[in-house]
Design a protein around this motif. Structure first.
Motif, mmCIF file in Angstrom:
data_model
loop_
_atom_site.group_PDB
_atom_site.id
_atom_site.type_symbol
_atom_site.label_atom_id
_atom_site.label_comp_id
_atom_site.label_asym_id
_atom_site.label_seq_id
_atom_site.Cartn_x
_atom_site.Cartn_y
_atom_site.Cartn_z
ATOM 1 N N ASP A 167 -9.235 3.774 27.719
ATOM 2 C CA ASP A 167 -8.480 2.760 28.678
ATOM 3 C C ASP A 167 -10.247 1.906 29.402
ATOM 4 O OD1 ASP A 167 -6.246 3.169 28.320
ATOM 5 O OD2 ASP A 167 -5.902 4.392 29.912
ATOM 6 N N ALA A 187 -6.862 -3.656 22.298
ATOM 7 C CA ALA A 187 -5.462 -2.969 22.810
ATOM 8 C C ALA A 187 -4.677 -2.340 21.229
ATOM 9 C CB ALA A 187 -4.477 -2.853 23.227
ATOM 10 N N SER A 188 -3.989 -3.777 20.381
ATOM 11 C CA SER A 188 -3.030 -3.679 19.177
ATOM 12 C C SER A 188 -4.391 -2.791 18.309
ATOM 13 C CB SER A 188 -3.006 -5.294 18.811
ATOM 14 O OG SER A 188 -2.261 -4.575 17.762
ATOM 15 N N ARG A 191 -5.430 0.504 18.488
ATOM 16 C CA ARG A 191 -4.114 1.523 18.090
ATOM 17 C C ARG A 191 -3.846 1.489 17.032
ATOM 18 N NH1 ARG A 191 -0.559 -1.961 20.603
ATOM 19 N NH2 ARG A 191 -0.973 -1.209 22.293
ATOM 20 N N ASP A 209 0.251 6.266 20.673
ATOM 21 C CA ASP A 209 1.406 6.153 21.532
ATOM 22 C C ASP A 209 0.995 5.859 22.701
ATOM 23 O OD1 ASP A 209 2.438 6.252 19.266
ATOM 24 O OD2 ASP A 209 2.266 8.397 19.241
ATOM 25 N N VAL A 210 -0.432 6.407 23.602
ATOM 26 C CA VAL A 210 -0.234 5.872 24.970
ATOM 27 C C VAL A 210 -1.101 4.667 25.005
ATOM 28 C CG1 VAL A 210 0.460 8.244 25.567
ATOM 29 C CG2 VAL A 210 -2.010 7.607 24.879
ATOM 30 N N GLU A 212 -2.118 1.499 25.937
ATOM 31 C CA GLU A 212 -1.010 0.569 26.569
ATOM 32 C C GLU A 212 -1.971 -0.806 26.321
ATOM 33 O OE1 GLU A 212 -0.095 2.157 30.685
ATOM 34 O OE2 GLU A 212 1.036 2.820 30.081
ATOM 35 N N SER A 213 -1.208 -2.127 26.250
ATOM 36 C CA SER A 213 -1.517 -3.164 26.665
ATOM 37 C C SER A 213 -1.824 -3.995 27.916
ATOM 38 C CB SER A 213 -1.048 -4.821 25.388
ATOM 39 O OG SER A 213 -0.910 -3.938 24.050
ATOM 40 N N ARG A 215 0.335 -6.830 30.214
ATOM 41 C CA ARG A 215 1.792 -7.582 30.296
ATOM 42 C C ARG A 215 1.383 -8.683 29.502
ATOM 43 N NH1 ARG A 215 6.560 -6.512 32.318
ATOM 44 N NH2 ARG A 215 5.709 -4.908 33.307
#
Length: 264
Positions: A167, A187-188, A191, A209-210, A212-213, A215
């Protein structure tokens, strides 16, 4: 190659008259073979043309410092209040790749870190098992290198990485001027790596799983219109010639009723 990607004669002439045409043409062909899109090839062509006048191929090797000076000397970056960080990075990336392809780049020996083996294995997985293009693989591995370079001074083990580290890295890129769409792509990619790493038992499998991208809004990419106060000021500008009366009526249809250009 330029004739394929640039259609306007005046713009094409500018590219063909620029320095180091043969070298630029060869590099563009290589990028096309690697799968870059037409729009990306145009950007690469513009980058090469922009920095070519500031590069001297006749006096030995070109260092990273030489490239950065050639890039930072452009008016585009000098006048930018935010220094156009993302654009500058793209310029450096393709300029370095071009000069290295010509055999003129003076590489420094980068000290390997403990994460390089994971990047290599992930690259093999993306190529052999996922069948992704070399461009996609290169982009993902480059972003992983940035992430691990960011961590290397304080973390030297994959299993020690936490979601807070990820993050913080994404947040730093946002503070450096990255758009939400670029941050979402970053982020992708992270991930994707940590999902693979978790499957290989290199780290906690739950990390992926945690992640986050940011919005992404549905109409975020649409161009912004002028403020309503500016529109009213334009409509209230009194002019009496017939063309201005006609234009005022057209503007009212566009601004008040939401007509499209083709409907007027």
């Amino acid at each position: 190659m330029h004739e394929t990607i640039i259609k306007k004669p005046k713009v094409l002439a500018r590219f063909l008259e620029g320095p180091h045409l043969k070298e630029r043409e060869c590099f563009l062909r290589q990028c096309a073979a690697e799968g870059y899109s037409l729009s990306m090839l145009r950007k690469i062509a513009w980058i090469l043309l922009s920095i070519s006048p500031n590069l001297d191929f006749c006096h030995g090797k070109i260092t990273k410092s030489d490239l950065e000076q050639a890039i930072d000397g452009r008016v585009y970056f000098i006048k930018s209040s935010k220094h156009k960080h993302g654009s500058r990075q793209m310029f450096i990336r393709f300029a370095t790749k071009w000069i290295r392809n010509l055999g003129l780049f003076e590489d420094f020996v980068k000290e390997k870190n403990s994460f390089d083996i994971y990047i290599s294995e992930f690259s093999r997985y993306l190529s052999d098992e996922r069948g992704l293009s070399p461009v996609t693989i290169s982009t993902r591995c480059e972003r992983l290198s940035w992430f691990f370079d960011y961590l290397n001074s304080r973390i030297d083990s994959l299993c020690s990485i936490t979601i807070a580290d990820i993050d913080d890295f994404i947040k730093e890129k946002g503070n450096n001027g990255w758009k939400r769409s670029s941050l979402a792509s970053l982020a992708s990619d992270l991930r994707s790596f940590f999902r693979y790493a978790g499957g290989q038992c290199w780290c906690d499998p739950k990390i992926a799983d945690v992640i986050e991208s940011p919005r992404i809004y549905t109409r975020e990419g649409l161009p912004e219109g002028p403020a309503w106060e500016d529109v009213k000021r334009l409509l209230n500008d009194e002019r009496n010639c017939p063309a201005d009366v006609r234009n005022n009526a057209i503007l009212m249809l566009l601004a008040i009723y939401g007509f499209r250009r083709a409907e007027v």
